[in-house]
Design a protein around this motif. Sequence first.
Motif, mmCIF file in Angstrom:
data_model
loop_
_atom_site.group_PDB
_atom_site.id
_atom_site.type_symbol
_atom_site.label_atom_id
_atom_site.label_comp_id
_atom_site.label_asym_id
_atom_site.label_seq_id
_atom_site.Cartn_x
_atom_site.Cartn_y
_atom_site.Cartn_z
ATOM 1 N N UNK A 62 2.518 -38.431 -75.403
ATOM 2 C CA UNK A 62 3.493 -37.446 -74.921
ATOM 3 C C UNK A 62 4.892 -37.802 -75.397
ATOM 4 N N UNK A 63 5.219 -39.086 -75.336
ATOM 5 C CA UNK A 63 6.523 -39.562 -75.801
ATOM 6 C C UNK A 63 6.725 -39.213 -77.273
ATOM 7 N N UNK A 64 5.733 -39.512 -78.098
ATOM 8 C CA UNK A 64 5.865 -39.308 -79.544
ATOM 9 C C UNK A 64 5.897 -37.828 -79.923
ATOM 10 N N UNK A 65 5.088 -37.006 -79.274
ATOM 11 C CA UNK A 65 5.103 -35.573 -79.601
ATOM 12 C C UNK A 65 6.412 -34.920 -79.178
ATOM 13 N N UNK A 111 12.104 -40.741 -70.574
ATOM 14 C CA UNK A 111 12.152 -41.886 -69.661
ATOM 15 C C UNK A 111 10.971 -41.866 -68.691
ATOM 16 N N UNK A 112 10.616 -40.686 -68.198
ATOM 17 C CA UNK A 112 9.482 -40.585 -67.263
ATOM 18 C C UNK A 112 8.172 -40.969 -67.931
ATOM 19 N N UNK A 113 7.897 -40.425 -69.108
ATOM 20 C CA UNK A 113 6.592 -40.695 -69.713
ATOM 21 C C UNK A 113 6.489 -42.122 -70.235
ATOM 22 N N UNK A 114 7.564 -42.676 -70.764
ATOM 23 C CA UNK A 114 7.464 -44.046 -71.277
ATOM 24 C C UNK A 114 7.470 -45.047 -70.124
ATOM 25 N N UNK A 115 8.196 -44.748 -69.050
ATOM 26 C CA UNK A 115 8.156 -45.630 -67.878
ATOM 27 C C UNK A 115 6.778 -45.592 -67.235
ATOM 28 N N UNK A 116 6.186 -44.413 -67.151
ATOM 29 C CA UNK A 116 4.840 -44.302 -66.599
ATOM 30 C C UNK A 116 3.821 -45.035 -67.449
ATOM 31 N N UNK A 117 3.933 -44.902 -68.761
ATOM 32 C CA UNK A 117 2.996 -45.586 -69.656
ATOM 33 C C UNK A 117 3.159 -47.100 -69.562
ATOM 34 N N UNK A 144 6.392 -35.494 -63.331
ATOM 35 C CA UNK A 144 7.847 -35.297 -63.499
ATOM 36 C C UNK A 144 8.187 -35.206 -64.982
ATOM 37 N N UNK A 145 7.571 -36.077 -65.778
ATOM 38 C CA UNK A 145 7.777 -36.005 -67.226
ATOM 39 C C UNK A 145 7.332 -34.670 -67.782
ATOM 40 N N UNK A 146 6.183 -34.164 -67.303
ATOM 41 C CA UNK A 146 5.665 -32.878 -67.779
ATOM 42 C C UNK A 146 6.611 -31.738 -67.428
ATOM 43 N N UNK A 147 7.182 -31.771 -66.238
ATOM 44 C CA UNK A 147 8.127 -30.723 -65.827
ATOM 45 C C UNK A 147 9.360 -30.748 -66.728
ATOM 46 N N UNK A 148 9.875 -31.934 -67.002
ATOM 47 C CA UNK A 148 11.049 -32.032 -67.867
ATOM 48 C C UNK A 148 10.703 -31.732 -69.327
ATOM 49 N N UNK A 149 9.457 -31.944 -69.730
ATOM 50 C CA UNK A 149 9.037 -31.562 -71.084
ATOM 51 C C UNK A 149 9.093 -30.038 -71.229
ATOM 52 N N UNK A 150 8.609 -29.318 -70.223
ATOM 53 C CA UNK A 150 8.659 -27.856 -70.272
ATOM 54 C C UNK A 150 10.112 -27.376 -70.244
ATOM 55 N N UNK A 151 10.933 -27.995 -69.409
ATOM 56 C CA UNK A 151 12.354 -27.614 -69.359
ATOM 57 C C UNK A 151 13.015 -27.867 -70.708
ATOM 58 N N UNK A 152 12.693 -28.985 -71.340
ATOM 59 C CA UNK A 152 13.244 -29.295 -72.660
ATOM 60 C C UNK A 152 12.796 -28.259 -73.673
#
Length: 188
Positions: A62-65, A111-117, A144-152
């Motif tokens: 998710x971070x890389x994509x 930050x959310x997805x890399x912290x979670x990973x 939370x990362x997914x929500x901010x990914x959609x917002x981005x």
Amino acid sequence: MGEGKGSTLVFVLVVALSLVAFGFSIAAERRRSIGNPIQDPITNATYCVYNSDVATGYGVGAFLFLLSGESLLMGVTKCMCFGRPLAPGSDRAWSIIYFISSWMTFLIAEACVIAGATKNAYHTKYLSAQTFSCESLRKGIFIAGAVFIVATMVLNVYYYMYFTKSVSSPPAHKANRSGSNIGMAGYA
């Protein structure tokens, strides 16, 4: 490319990369590592055994994509700092607002997805505690990362739309002030 319209390919790629990042983030949430306390019959010690480490890979994916989508858009728009100047007006103002907002949501999502990973990998690989409670990644980090990914993604689409409108509009013409008539004599 039409007047004020961005490249359809850029729109499709940014949305596709963001949706893949979203999918990876949701998959990471569903496959978080969960620990189970196991008692060793020989040493009588209790330690934690965690299931698979798949969520870490999904989080990194998710971070890389998302990083790829943001890099593509910033490369095409030259990060709004280089290239042709934006024409003054509401399109430029909206472009700047969406640019700043998309960067803020992008940084939070990353930050959310890399912290979670990272946290998931830590619990999976390195924790063998002598306690009876096995720590696991808190629910909702990847969501939370997914929500901010959609917002981005949404903000990036609007940023690119207003950016292309602002770049394609004709530059403002300046008044021709070849001479001054107010209180100054022309000396040659």
